[in-house]
Motif scaffolding. Structure first.
Motif, PDB file in Angstrom:
ATOM      1  N   GLU A  78      48.376  42.508  41.616  1.00 51.79           N
ATOM      2  CA  GLU A  78      47.015  43.026  41.501  1.00 51.79           C
ATOM      3  C   GLU A  78      45.998  41.957  41.877  1.00 51.79           C
ATOM      4  O   GLU A  78      44.999  42.247  42.534  1.00 51.79           O
ATOM      5  CB  GLU A  78      46.751  43.566  40.104  1.00 51.79           C
ATOM      6  CG  GLU A  78      47.450  44.885  39.852  1.00 51.79           C
ATOM      7  CD  GLU A  78      47.232  45.415  38.444  1.00 51.79           C
ATOM      8  OE1 GLU A  78      46.696  44.697  37.581  1.00 51.79           O
ATOM      9  OE2 GLU A  78      47.602  46.569  38.209  1.00 51.79           O
ATOM     10  N   ALA A  79      46.263  40.705  41.475  1.00 55.01           N
ATOM     11  CA  ALA A  79      45.356  39.611  41.823  1.00 55.01           C
ATOM     12  C   ALA A  79      45.310  39.417  43.336  1.00 55.01           C
ATOM     13  O   ALA A  79      44.237  39.271  43.926  1.00 55.01           O
ATOM     14  CB  ALA A  79      45.794  38.330  41.129  1.00 55.01           C
ATOM     15  N   ILE A  80      46.472  39.442  43.961  1.00 52.11           N
ATOM     16  CA  ILE A  80      46.537  39.266  45.415  1.00 52.11           C
ATOM     17  C   ILE A  80      45.896  40.456  46.123  1.00 52.11           C
ATOM     18  O   ILE A  80      45.158  40.285  47.093  1.00 52.11           O
ATOM     19  CB  ILE A  80      47.991  39.047  45.877  1.00 52.11           C
ATOM     20  CG1 ILE A  80      48.517  37.710  45.329  1.00 52.11           C
ATOM     21  CG2 ILE A  80      48.093  39.065  47.394  1.00 52.11           C
ATOM     22  CD1 ILE A  80      49.994  37.504  45.507  1.00 52.11           C
ATOM     23  N   ASP A  81      46.171  41.659  45.633  1.00 51.42           N
ATOM     24  CA  ASP A  81      45.599  42.857  46.248  1.00 51.42           C
ATOM     25  C   ASP A  81      44.072  42.867  46.164  1.00 51.42           C
ATOM     26  O   ASP A  81      43.406  43.416  47.042  1.00 51.42           O
ATOM     27  CB  ASP A  81      46.156  44.125  45.599  1.00 51.42           C
ATOM     28  CG  ASP A  81      47.584  44.388  45.995  1.00 51.42           C
ATOM     29  OD1 ASP A  81      48.058  43.801  46.987  1.00 51.42           O
ATOM     30  OD2 ASP A  81      48.245  45.191  45.313  1.00 51.42           O
ATOM     31  N   SER A  82      43.529  42.272  45.117  1.00 54.28           N
ATOM     32  CA  SER A  82      42.081  42.264  44.964  1.00 54.28           C
ATOM     33  C   SER A  82      41.416  41.324  45.971  1.00 54.28           C
ATOM     34  O   SER A  82      40.233  41.427  46.243  1.00 54.28           O
ATOM     35  CB  SER A  82      41.687  41.869  43.539  1.00 54.28           C
ATOM     36  OG  SER A  82      41.961  40.498  43.323  1.00 54.28           O
ATOM     37  N   TYR A  86      39.537  36.489  53.350  1.00 52.82           N
ATOM     38  CA  TYR A  86      38.961  35.181  53.055  1.00 52.82           C
ATOM     39  C   TYR A  86      38.184  34.745  54.288  1.00 52.82           C
ATOM     40  O   TYR A  86      38.723  34.750  55.395  1.00 52.82           O
ATOM     41  CB  TYR A  86      40.043  34.167  52.700  1.00 52.82           C
ATOM     42  CG  TYR A  86      39.506  32.786  52.425  1.00 52.82           C
ATOM     43  CD1 TYR A  86      38.759  32.537  51.276  1.00 52.82           C
ATOM     44  CD2 TYR A  86      39.701  31.752  53.317  1.00 52.82           C
ATOM     45  CE1 TYR A  86      38.240  31.288  51.020  1.00 52.82           C
ATOM     46  CE2 TYR A  86      39.193  30.491  53.075  1.00 52.82           C
ATOM     47  CZ  TYR A  86      38.458  30.265  51.925  1.00 52.82           C
ATOM     48  OH  TYR A  86      37.937  29.022  51.676  1.00 52.82           O
ATOM     49  N   GLN A  87      36.930  34.404  54.105  1.00 48.40           N
ATOM     50  CA  GLN A  87      36.032  34.007  55.185  1.00 48.40           C
ATOM     51  C   GLN A  87      36.020  35.047  56.313  1.00 48.40           C
ATOM     52  O   GLN A  87      36.053  34.725  57.495  1.00 48.40           O
ATOM     53  CB  GLN A  87      36.407  32.632  55.719  1.00 48.40           C
ATOM     54  CG  GLN A  87      36.187  31.544  54.701  1.00 48.40           C
ATOM     55  CD  GLN A  87      36.530  30.162  55.225  1.00 48.40           C
ATOM     56  OE1 GLN A  87      37.249  30.014  56.214  1.00 48.40           O
ATOM     57  NE2 GLN A  87      36.030  29.147  54.552  1.00 48.40           N
ATOM     58  N   GLY A  88      36.045  36.314  55.924  1.00 48.59           N
ATOM     59  CA  GLY A  88      35.963  37.402  56.886  1.00 48.59           C
ATOM     60  C   GLY A  88      37.255  37.747  57.601  1.00 48.59           C
ATOM     61  O   GLY A  88      37.289  38.641  58.421  1.00 48.59           O
TER      62      GLY A  88
END
Length: 112
Positions: A78-82, A86-88
């Motif tokens: 869930e943390a990764i899915d959220s 990164y930087q577009g």
């Protein structure tokens, strides 16, 4: 809610298309779509449940709880899915693997 609807719901929640789930579970082309009318084997349901990080009971409608017995792994996913970008730039699967290792290592050390 049918099994297909549950798979569709949790896939969207995890930021995956049904095609991605189908591929990660190593199923035949459009196998999950055929589950609207056909009943899959238990091993195929189990493969999809593992990809989505939910229990087989949840997919079968026997439980409303989406979590598996290993909540830490689900929390990591869930943390990764959220974190979709990164930087577009979208996070690649290899970057997801690195993040998965970092988060699990961090969580393991917190318990000590």
């Amino acid at each position: 809610m049918t099994m297909f609807e549950r798979i569709e719901f949790i896939s969207k929640k995890r930021g995956m298309s049904l095609r991605e789930v189908n591929e990660k579970a190593k199923l035949g082309t459009n196998a999950i779509y055929r589950w609207k009318k056909q009943t899959p084997s238990v091993d195929k349901i189990k493969a999809v449940a593992n990809v989505l990080g939910v229990s087989v009971d949840y997919l079968l409608g026997k439980s409303e709880s989406q979590t598996t017995s290993d909540n830490k792994d689900l929390d990591v996913e869930e943390a990764i899915d959220s974190m979709r970008s990164y930087q577009g730039k979208e996070i690649s699967e290899s970057q997801r693997e690195v993040l998965r290792g970092i988060i699990k290592g961090y969580l393991d050390n917190q318990g000590k």
